[in-house]
Design an enzyme around this catalytic site. Structure first.
Site, short mmCIF file in Angstrom:
data_model
loop_
_atom_site.label_atom_id
_atom_site.label_comp_id
_atom_site.label_asym_id
_atom_site.label_seq_id
_atom_site.Cartn_x
_atom_site.Cartn_y
_atom_site.Cartn_z
CB CYS A 113 -0.99 -0.04 1.17
SG CYS A 113 -2.36 1.12 0.95
CG HIS A 207 -3.50 -3.34 3.49
ND1 HIS A 207 -2.50 -2.88 4.32
CD2 HIS A 207 -4.05 -2.23 2.91
CE1 HIS A 207 -2.46 -1.56 4.28
NE2 HIS A 207 -3.38 -1.14 3.43
CD GLU A 209 -1.35 -5.97 5.80
OE1 GLU A 209 -1.88 -4.89 6.08
OE2 GLU A 209 -0.88 -6.22 4.65
#
Length: 229
Positions: A113, A207, A209
């Site tokens: 990002c 993202h 994660e």
């Protein structure tokens, strides 16, 4: 065989825990979780002076530049849009120095990002300061489809159209020197960029994660372990 050591950037902010209320180096726990899930060892990198960047990167096998605050528009020669967030000048300086050190040393790099946007700025690119409708609600992760560009490193990791977790209101505009677009959203927004071999450098706008798909991070960990792509 030892696991690759992956540094993940953090940011300074005020935090409260237990009896304490003070400035802390923060990182969402999902980042080190994803590094571990991908076969690496995670180490947090608190902001430091840019003169320390080369020495820090020299101790790492791979670098992740994490998401966070908007990049200051002055870094890419633009006037401030009123919808751009407050500057994080110390973080910008530190992470730009880390990116430069990683690219100079050939250390594998993944920008997430803000990290992708900063990689683009580090190479002379610019950003779109606001995209309407790209954040569904404050603090809520959305999802949308991302299409890989055939023949790219990203496409070798994720060859199919994929739904990804996303939270952003800015994007890459003019590409930085040497970068190639490797994934796009349905509306044409650039969703991933990369550098050609021999440097392993990939930036993704979403993202990873915040999801369960570890393929992008696994690509970084494999490159950090000396595997060729």
């Amino acid at each position: 065989m030892s696991k690759p050591l992956i540094g993940v950037t953090t940011y300074l902010d005020r935090a409260r825990w237990g009896v304490w209320d003070m400035e802390a180096a923060l990182l969402p726990a999902r980042y080190p979780w994803l590094v571990r899930e991908s076969g690496g060892l995670a180490v947090m990198l608190p902001p430091d002076g840019p003169e320390a960047a080369a020495a820090v990167v020299a101790r790492l096998d791979g670098l992740v530049v994490a998401g966070g605050a908007d990049v200051e528009p002055a870094r890419y020669g633009a006037a401030l849009d009123p919808r751009t967030g407050p500057p994080a000048r110390a973080r910008d300086t530190w992470e730009l120095a880390l990116i430069e050190a990683a690219l100079t040393s050939g250390t594998p790099l993944l920008g997430i990002c803000r990290g992708m946007q900063l990689l683009n700025v580090a190479l002379g690119g610019t950003l779109v300061q606001h995209l309407d409708g790209h954040v569904e609600a404050v603090g809520v992760i959305g999802r949308h489809a991302v299409k890989p560009v055939p023949g790219t490193r990203y496409a070798s990791l994720v060859p199919e159209l994929a739904e990804v977790p996303t939270y952003h209101h800015q994007a890459v505009d003019r590409l930085g020197a040497g970068l190639t677009v490797s994934a796009l959203a349905e509306d044409g927004t650039i969703e991933a960029v990369e550098l050609a071999d021999p440097v392993w450098a990939l930036g993704v706008q979403w993202h990873p994660e915040m999801g369960e798909d570890a393929r992008v991070m696994r690509g970084l960990v494999l490159a950090a372990g000396g595997h060729q792509w």
